[in-house]
Motif scaffolding. Sequence first.
Motif, mmCIF file in Angstrom:
data_model
loop_
_atom_site.group_PDB
_atom_site.id
_atom_site.type_symbol
_atom_site.label_atom_id
_atom_site.label_comp_id
_atom_site.label_asym_id
_atom_site.label_seq_id
_atom_site.Cartn_x
_atom_site.Cartn_y
_atom_site.Cartn_z
ATOM 1 N N LEU A 1 37.346 26.823 36.378
ATOM 2 C CA LEU A 1 38.417 27.765 36.040
ATOM 3 C C LEU A 1 38.864 27.572 34.594
ATOM 4 O O LEU A 1 39.036 28.543 33.857
ATOM 5 N N ALA A 2 39.030 26.326 34.185
ATOM 6 C CA ALA A 2 39.456 26.038 32.809
ATOM 7 C C ALA A 2 38.423 26.550 31.805
ATOM 8 O O ALA A 2 38.790 27.126 30.769
ATOM 9 N N GLY B 1 41.505 32.482 25.961
ATOM 10 C CA GLY B 1 42.914 32.363 26.318
ATOM 11 C C GLY B 1 43.614 33.689 26.441
ATOM 12 O O GLY B 1 44.819 33.769 26.449
ATOM 13 N N VAL C 1 41.046 36.784 34.595
ATOM 14 C CA VAL C 1 41.366 35.524 33.914
ATOM 15 C C VAL C 1 42.813 35.121 34.194
ATOM 16 O O VAL C 1 43.096 33.939 34.413
ATOM 17 N N ASP C 2 43.721 36.078 34.226
ATOM 18 C CA ASP C 2 45.108 35.774 34.594
ATOM 19 C C ASP C 2 45.164 35.194 36.002
ATOM 20 O O ASP C 2 45.903 34.245 36.270
ATOM 21 N N ARG D 1 38.386 23.406 39.466
ATOM 22 C CA ARG D 1 39.428 23.496 38.430
ATOM 23 C C ARG D 1 38.811 23.449 37.030
ATOM 24 O O ARG D 1 39.243 24.184 36.133
ATOM 25 N N ILE E 1 38.709 30.330 31.538
ATOM 26 C CA ILE E 1 39.901 30.695 30.765
ATOM 27 C C ILE E 1 39.647 30.455 29.280
ATOM 28 O O ILE E 1 39.937 31.310 28.440
ATOM 29 N N ASP E 2 39.064 29.299 28.936
ATOM 30 C CA ASP E 2 38.763 28.978 27.543
ATOM 31 C C ASP E 2 37.708 29.929 26.964
ATOM 32 O O ASP E 2 37.828 30.368 25.815
ATOM 33 N N GLN F 1 44.227 28.183 39.268
ATOM 34 C CA GLN F 1 44.166 26.813 38.752
ATOM 35 C C GLN F 1 45.479 26.080 39.055
ATOM 36 O O GLN F 1 45.464 24.958 39.552
ATOM 37 N N ASP F 2 46.587 26.737 38.785
ATOM 38 C CA ASP F 2 47.898 26.140 39.078
ATOM 39 C C ASP F 2 48.071 25.900 40.574
ATOM 40 O O ASP F 2 48.561 24.856 40.997
ATOM 41 N N CYS G 1 42.741 33.605 37.424
ATOM 42 C CA CYS G 1 42.158 32.260 37.319
ATOM 43 C C CYS G 1 43.228 31.235 36.936
ATOM 44 O O CYS G 1 43.248 30.126 37.474
ATOM 45 N N ARG G 2 44.092 31.608 36.021
ATOM 46 C CA ARG G 2 45.190 30.711 35.636
ATOM 47 C C ARG G 2 46.084 30.402 36.831
ATOM 48 O O ARG G 2 46.456 29.259 37.064
#
Length: 91
Positions: free
Chosen positions: A81-82, A90, A13-14, A78, A85-86, A20-21, A16-17
Motif C-alpha cells: 500500500l505504501a 502522494g 489511492v485515497d 501495508r 501511494i508513493d 493502510q491506516d 489505499c491510505r
Amino acid sequence: MTDPLKALRRQFVDRCRADQDRLEKLEPGDKETALITHRLAGAAGAFGFPGLGRIAADIDVRIRNGEPPCRQDLDNLRRGLAQAIDQDGGA
C-alpha cells in the motif's frame, strides 16, 4: 490529452491510505482484513498497481482456503500500500 481514469485512480489511492491506516488497527484474522484484502486483490492491478494486487491476491487465496493471514502478510500488504501511494506521487 486528459487521463480519464485519473480521478478514479486518485480515489483508489485515497482508499489505499485509509486501508493502510485501518490495517494498522486490525488483527490478522479480522473479517475486515479479509474484505480489504479481497477488494485490493481485485482492483489494484486495474489501477496500475500489479505488485499490490499480487500481494493481496496471495493473501486472499489463503484466507479463502481457511488460513488466516499472519502478521508478516499484513506487513507485506501495508508495504505494498505504501509503495502504491508513493508511486502515485502522494496524489
